[in-house]
Design a protein around this motif. Structure first.
Motif, PDB file in Angstrom:
ATOM      1  N   ILE A  49      47.020   1.651  90.785  1.00 56.17           N
ATOM      2  CA  ILE A  49      46.362   0.822  91.780  1.00 56.17           C
ATOM      3  C   ILE A  49      44.973   0.521  91.238  1.00 56.17           C
ATOM      4  N   SER A  50      44.624  -0.745  91.154  1.00 54.39           N
ATOM      5  CA  SER A  50      43.282  -1.066  90.678  1.00 54.39           C
ATOM      6  C   SER A  50      42.334  -1.222  91.857  1.00 54.39           C
ATOM      7  N   LEU A  91      48.104   4.350 101.866  1.00 46.27           N
ATOM      8  CA  LEU A  91      48.936   4.631 100.699  1.00 46.27           C
ATOM      9  C   LEU A  91      49.216   6.124 100.644  1.00 46.27           C
ATOM     10  N   ASP A  92      50.487   6.479 100.454  1.00 48.83           N
ATOM     11  CA  ASP A  92      50.862   7.890 100.379  1.00 48.83           C
ATOM     12  C   ASP A  92      50.192   8.550  99.183  1.00 48.83           C
ATOM     13  N   SER A  93      49.833   9.815  99.351  1.00 47.42           N
ATOM     14  CA  SER A  93      49.063  10.510  98.318  1.00 47.42           C
ATOM     15  C   SER A  93      49.941  11.332  97.375  1.00 47.42           C
ATOM     16  N   SER A 129      42.570   2.944  88.919  1.00 44.27           N
ATOM     17  CA  SER A 129      41.933   2.438  87.706  1.00 44.27           C
ATOM     18  C   SER A 129      41.015   1.292  88.090  1.00 44.27           C
ATOM     19  N   ASN A 130      40.097   0.949  87.195  1.00 47.65           N
ATOM     20  CA  ASN A 130      39.152  -0.121  87.474  1.00 47.65           C
ATOM     21  C   ASN A 130      39.829  -1.480  87.474  1.00 47.65           C
ATOM     22  N   ARG A 131      39.356  -2.362  88.337  1.00 46.53           N
ATOM     23  CA  ARG A 131      39.908  -3.695  88.450  1.00 46.53           C
ATOM     24  C   ARG A 131      39.685  -4.485  87.163  1.00 46.53           C
ATOM     25  N   ASN A 138      45.419  -5.279  91.327  1.00 40.53           N
ATOM     26  CA  ASN A 138      46.846  -5.108  91.064  1.00 40.53           C
ATOM     27  C   ASN A 138      47.334  -3.911  91.870  1.00 40.53           C
ATOM     28  N   PHE A 139      48.266  -4.166  92.789  1.00 42.85           N
ATOM     29  CA  PHE A 139      48.868  -3.106  93.589  1.00 42.85           C
ATOM     30  C   PHE A 139      50.229  -2.764  92.983  1.00 42.85           C
TER      31      PHE A 139
END
Length: 457
Positions: free
Chosen positions: A252-253, A306-308, A331-333, A341-342
């Motif tokens: 996930i960004s 979002l589930d962990s 992560s960084n966008r 980005n999902f």
């Protein structure tokens, strides 16, 4: 040779279909791993039928592109557990040119053949890449068995019209121009032609896809309100950004991982480790109670947590983090568009609907909560979108399915087995099995009281 796939993935094809007159919808199981790990193949696969008689390929689902490919039965270094033998299909045709997306270590030629789902939906003459060499290590990690590109190119009307979804819809096969998807391990599935109300809860939150730029890496873009942290406030620079969903990525960004993990208001009371060389962020997780990665995506006024555990937090990938730590999926966008980005951690936390473009209607994504005992409160499920698309009456008035009869598919491989079943010498007399090629053997008379028995050496 073929690399072995995860043994936990199911290979049985169970199909349910529903129909209204000649229009139909189909529901298929989606194979997903129980946990995201980052160390082995984590992607979703969907049972897809190619050829006549059909061969079942567990194709890796790709939400970003229209790329369609299957791995040849004699492919070198292709990863997966299913492949396509073009010599067994009576409708396969070679195009005698290379697949346009071929690379030096990942290549093949273009063929066309009949393609379908569940033995009911099918269209002829669909072009695809037949991959003969799969030695690209990055793609081997991302793609098993082949590639099922679900997103028609919005910038190429000619190519989009040849996409299998558009051809199925234009031929009158689909009840609706829509696909529903659950990526969560509780009940993963894909429906084509209808949205099964048993798969989701809450209101479907429809948002229009934006018109992409030809220079963008991804074109399935939509707008989000922002990303929220532990304290429920938006993370800086995360609001009103172009976003994509990506079924081939395990991350996930977000705008800035440093800002997130170092602020207890966003990350909560966690102990973290940042490796700037590898780009891996980790939380200390050496106790029985694992830390919680707090992240919520807000889309059109609705919060989607979002589930962990085993999703944003990866205890099974601790080998890429310092001792006593678990990597997190953030992560960084990107510095280029689209902004965010999902990947799979988001997709495994929501129900996703895709209303693909058709005459007079653009594309839409719809979001809801997966049905069942998911970790969502009644208040979260009861949320309503801020706005409704202006062309909802024309484009989103979907016909609900009314029945789901179960069917089975006879594949080319199954046709090779005998119609009769035989007991196995030395095995349980209560179990009999079909055999491949038994009709080609001469009959043998045994001096035994056993009847209809095959000796296995």
């Amino acid at each position: 040779m073929f690399l072995s796939a995860r043994t936990s993935f199911a290979t049985v094809l169970l199909v349910t279909i529903g129909s209204a007159e000649s229009q139909t919808w189909v529901s298929l199981p989606m194979n997903v791993p129980q946990n995201l790990s980052d160390v082995i193949f984590d992607g979703p696969t969907v049972p897809t039928l190619f050829g006549t008689p059909p061969q079942m390929i567990n194709s890796t689902l790709d939400l970003n592109t229209a790329k369609l490919a299957v791995y040849s039965s004699d492919c070198v270094l292709c990863a997966g557990n299913t492949s396509f033998d073009v010599s067994m299909s009576s409708t396969g045709e070679p195009f005698n040119y290379s697949w346009p997306y071929s690379t030096l270590a990942y290549n093949g030629n273009v063929y066309s053949d009949t393609m379908g789902f569940g033995g009911l939906l099918k269209v002829p003459d669909i072009p695809f890449g037949l991959i003969e060499t799969g030695g690209d290590p990055q793609l081997a990690y991302l793609l098993y068995n082949g590639r099922l590109g679900l997103f028609p190119d919005p910038l190429n009307a000619t190519a989009a019209s040849q996409h299998f979804l558009l051809k199925m819809y234009k031929s009158g096969q689909l009840l609706n121009p829509v696909v529903g998807m659950r990526f969560d391990p509780m009940n993963p599935k894909i429906t084509i032609g209808a949205l099964d109300p048993n798969d989701y809860q809450g209101q479907i939150n429809w948002v229009p896809l934006t018109t992409p730029n030809s220079t963008w890496t991804y074109k399935n873009t939509f707008m989000i309100d922002g990303l929220k942290g532990y304290n429920g406030s938006f993370i800086p620079e995360s609001e009103n950004l172009l976003t994509v969903v990506d079924s081939l990525w395990t991350g996930i960004s977000i705008p800035n991982v440093d800002t997130y993990v170092k602020d207890k208001g966003f990350a909560g009371n966690v102990h973290y480790s940042l490796n700037y060389k590898t780009g891996v962020a980790s939380y200390v997780c050496n106790s029985t109670v694992k830390p919680y990665v707090a992240l919520t995506a807000t889309i059109n006024g609705v919060d989607y947590p979002l589930d962990s555990l085993n999703n944003l937090l990866r205890p099974h990938a601790s080998n890429i983090s310092p001792a006593g730590c678990c990597p997190i999926a953030l992560s960084n966008r990107s510095s280029t568009l689209p902004n965010l980005n999902f990947g799979l951690p988001f997709l495994r936390s929501v129900y996703l609907a895709y209303r693909f473009p058709s005459a007079g209607c653009p594309g839409f994504y719809g979001f809801a909560f997966p049905s069942g005992p998911v970790n969502r409160t009644a208040a979260q499920i009861a949320q309503t979108p801020t706005s409704t698309p202006t062309n909802s009456a024309q484009c989103l008035a979907l016909i609900p399915p009314t029945s789901t009869p179960t069917i089975s598919v006879t594949t080319a491989k199954q046709k090779l087995f005998s119609t009769n079943k035989y007991s196995v010498y030395g095995g349980s007399q209560n179990i009999s099995v079909p055999l491949m090629g038994v009709e080609n053997f001469p009959a043998v008379v045994w001096n035994s009281s056993l009847r209809n028995t095959v000796l296995v050496l």
